[in-house]
Design an enzyme around this catalytic site. Structure first.
Site, mmCIF file in Angstrom:
data_model
loop_
_atom_site.group_PDB
_atom_site.id
_atom_site.type_symbol
_atom_site.label_atom_id
_atom_site.label_comp_id
_atom_site.label_asym_id
_atom_site.label_seq_id
_atom_site.Cartn_x
_atom_site.Cartn_y
_atom_site.Cartn_z
ATOM 1 N N ARG A 1 8.964 7.029 -38.337
ATOM 2 C CA ARG A 1 8.808 5.740 -37.393
ATOM 3 C C ARG A 1 7.457 5.286 -36.948
ATOM 4 O O ARG A 1 7.057 4.298 -36.253
ATOM 5 C CB ARG A 1 10.104 5.922 -36.080
ATOM 6 N N TYR B 1 8.095 -22.445 -33.390
ATOM 7 C CA TYR B 1 9.425 -22.182 -34.071
ATOM 8 C C TYR B 1 10.146 -21.726 -32.869
ATOM 9 O O TYR B 1 10.358 -21.135 -32.263
ATOM 10 C CB TYR B 1 8.391 -20.546 -34.894
ATOM 11 N N ASP C 1 -0.617 -18.085 -34.246
ATOM 12 C CA ASP C 1 1.131 -17.441 -35.274
ATOM 13 C C ASP C 1 0.291 -18.174 -36.355
ATOM 14 O O ASP C 1 0.028 -19.512 -36.374
ATOM 15 C CB ASP C 1 1.993 -18.433 -34.567
ATOM 16 N N LYS D 1 7.696 -15.151 -44.835
ATOM 17 C CA LYS D 1 6.814 -16.385 -45.397
ATOM 18 C C LYS D 1 6.216 -16.198 -46.607
ATOM 19 O O LYS D 1 5.925 -15.792 -47.562
ATOM 20 C CB LYS D 1 6.169 -17.273 -44.253
HETATM 21 C C1 LIG Z 1 9.577 -17.429 -39.806
HETATM 22 C C2 LIG Z 1 8.659 -17.619 -38.424
HETATM 23 C C3 LIG Z 1 8.583 -17.542 -37.187
HETATM 24 C C4 LIG Z 1 9.783 -15.746 -37.154
HETATM 25 O O1 LIG Z 1 9.023 -14.750 -37.964
HETATM 26 P P1 LIG Z 1 10.784 -14.041 -38.772
HETATM 27 O O2 LIG Z 1 9.677 -13.027 -39.891
HETATM 28 O O3 LIG Z 1 11.471 -14.477 -39.638
HETATM 29 O O4 LIG Z 1 10.880 -12.996 -37.628
HETATM 30 C C5 LIG Z 1 7.665 -17.076 -36.705
HETATM 31 N N1 LIG Z 1 6.905 -18.595 -36.565
HETATM 32 C C6 LIG Z 1 6.333 -18.925 -37.445
HETATM 33 C C7 LIG Z 1 6.106 -19.774 -37.914
HETATM 34 C C8 LIG Z 1 7.819 -18.523 -38.524
HETATM 35 O O5 LIG Z 1 7.670 -19.701 -39.511
#
Ligand SMILES: *Cc1c(COP(=O)(O)O)cnc(C)c1O
Length: 376
Positions: free
Chosen positions: A46, A98, A169, A194
């Site tokens: 962890r 998002y 982000d 992604k």
């Molecule tokens: C998918 C996404 C998230 C969240 O990520 P997860 O891995 O699904 O928790 C945050 N910001 C953006 C721009 C995203 O496309």
């Protein structure tokens, strides 16, 4: 090393005695101690495990940060980042974030009395006006999701001064096309699910930055709540990252052609892609990024056209998410942005005619043929 080489060679297993090229999956929950008060550097998975550690080193190198932490998904990375802010903080964010980020911020609004203010983060006058002594952070998505608006990170830094934490982000462009720390951001967030993983098969999230006090606080969070990435999933992301540079370039190449194709299509009323000459964020993109990415959104003439297209696509898949090898089409109005307040959605043009494409790495002609028949 250049970024494409770091992608291939940047994950280093400090414990390697075998010459293994791939970083192994250290599938162990616990680690034996050599003596009393001694540790190999690993005690309990962890807290840290060698596979995750190699991935974190790789991500720090790609984003140009002093530290990186790998989380179980993007949302748990964001949740950890928000623990750095005191209760009652004023948080400014990009209007069309998002949907999951909007949901988390609204939870924190209730639980920790965060005062969350969404605005056009590229409007420096509005940003200046919104600043208050309690403003603790500004959370930016650039390009934004799904309307592809671009925010000038360096301009935001000048506007907010040094006391406000800028969190970007960077899921859409990845460090291959944009490195926000170089423009004054304090922290970069990723959904590694992604482009970084890139194959629509693994969830992951990252926080990268330079402030080692932040790192210590964030490591305390993962150690306490166990939101760090598992050894197996760390291996999957290391594997995906090897081809990040190639995949980003191929999906951008496809996306640009598709954006041009759609902008001449009789049933398409508007295309949003920063690489198009009429995109308002194009100049900032040229300063701040070295690519426009593989994401675009477009509006069609009616709700019926949008719904038919979603039903008719064959090669392109109607699914949430983005950034993988497969081209995906989404309906932000009903899917990713269903939680965004309806008046905000209306103002931003996130309506029942808007579709979003995450362009994959398939053959361009096949993608064009599929879109042609789906919109016919
Ligand atoms: C998918 C996404 C998230 C969240 O990520 P997860 O891995 O699904 O928790 C945050 N910001 C953006 C721009 C995203 O496309």
């Amino acid at each position: 090393m250049k970024l494409s080489s770091i992608c291939v060679h940047g994950a280093i297993d400090k414990n390697n005695r075998t010459g293994s090229l791939a970083v192994p999956i250290y599938q162990s929950a616990t680690y034996a101690h050599p003596g009393v008060g001694q540790s190999t550097g690993y005690d309990y998975a962890r807290v840290q495990n060698p596979t995750r550690e190699a991935l974190e080193g790789l991500m720090a190198a790609l984003e140009g940060g002093r530290y990186a932490l790998a989380f179980s998904c993007g949302m748990s990375a964001m949740d950890a980042a928000m623990t750095l802010l005191a209760p009652g903080s004023h948080v400014i964010c990009t209007e069309d974030l998002y949907g999951g980020s909007v949901r988390l911020l609204s939870v924190l609004k209730q639980r920790l009395s965060f005062d969350v203010e969404c605005l056009d983060t590229n409007d420096q006058t509005a940003l200046q006006k919104a600043l208050r002594p309690e403003t603790a952070a500004i959370f930016i998505e650039t390009p934004s999701n799904p309307t592809m608006r671009v925010t000038d990170i360096a301009a935001v830094r000048r506007t907010v001064g040094s006391d406000v934490k800028i969190i970007v982000d960077n899921t859409f462009l990845t460090p291959i096309f944009q490195r926000p720390l170089e423009f004054g951001a304090d922290m970069v967030l990723h959904s590694g699910t992604k482009y970084l993983g890139g194959h629509n098969d693994t969830l992951a999230g990252f926080l990268i930055g330079n402030d080692l006090d932040d790192e210590e606080k964030l490591r305390f969070v993962t150690k306490t709540v166990g939101s760090g990435l598992t050894p197996f999933d760390s291996f999957m992301i290391i594997r995906g990252l090897k081809t990040l540079d190639l995949r980003m370039k191929k999906s951008q190449e496809n996306a640009l052609q598709i954006a041009v194709f759609l902008s001449h299509h009789p049933k398409v009323t508007k295309v949003r892609y920063p690489g198009l000459t009429d995109h308002p964020g194009r100049d900032i993109s040229f300063r701040q990024t070295v690519g426009f990415g593989g994401m675009l959104s477009f509006s069609v003439d009616s709700k019926e056209t949008a719904e038919k297209a979603l039903e008719r696509v064959k090669l392109i898949l109607f699914a949430e998410s983005l950034g993988g090898t497969e081209t995906l089409i989404t309906y932000p109005f009903l899917q990713t942005h269903a939680d965004v307040p309806s008046e905000t959605r209306a103002r931003l043009g996130i309506d029942d005619k808007l579709l979003r494409l995450s362009v994959g790495i398939e053959d361009l002609e096949d993608l064009m043929a599929d879109l042609t028949q789906a919109l016919a």
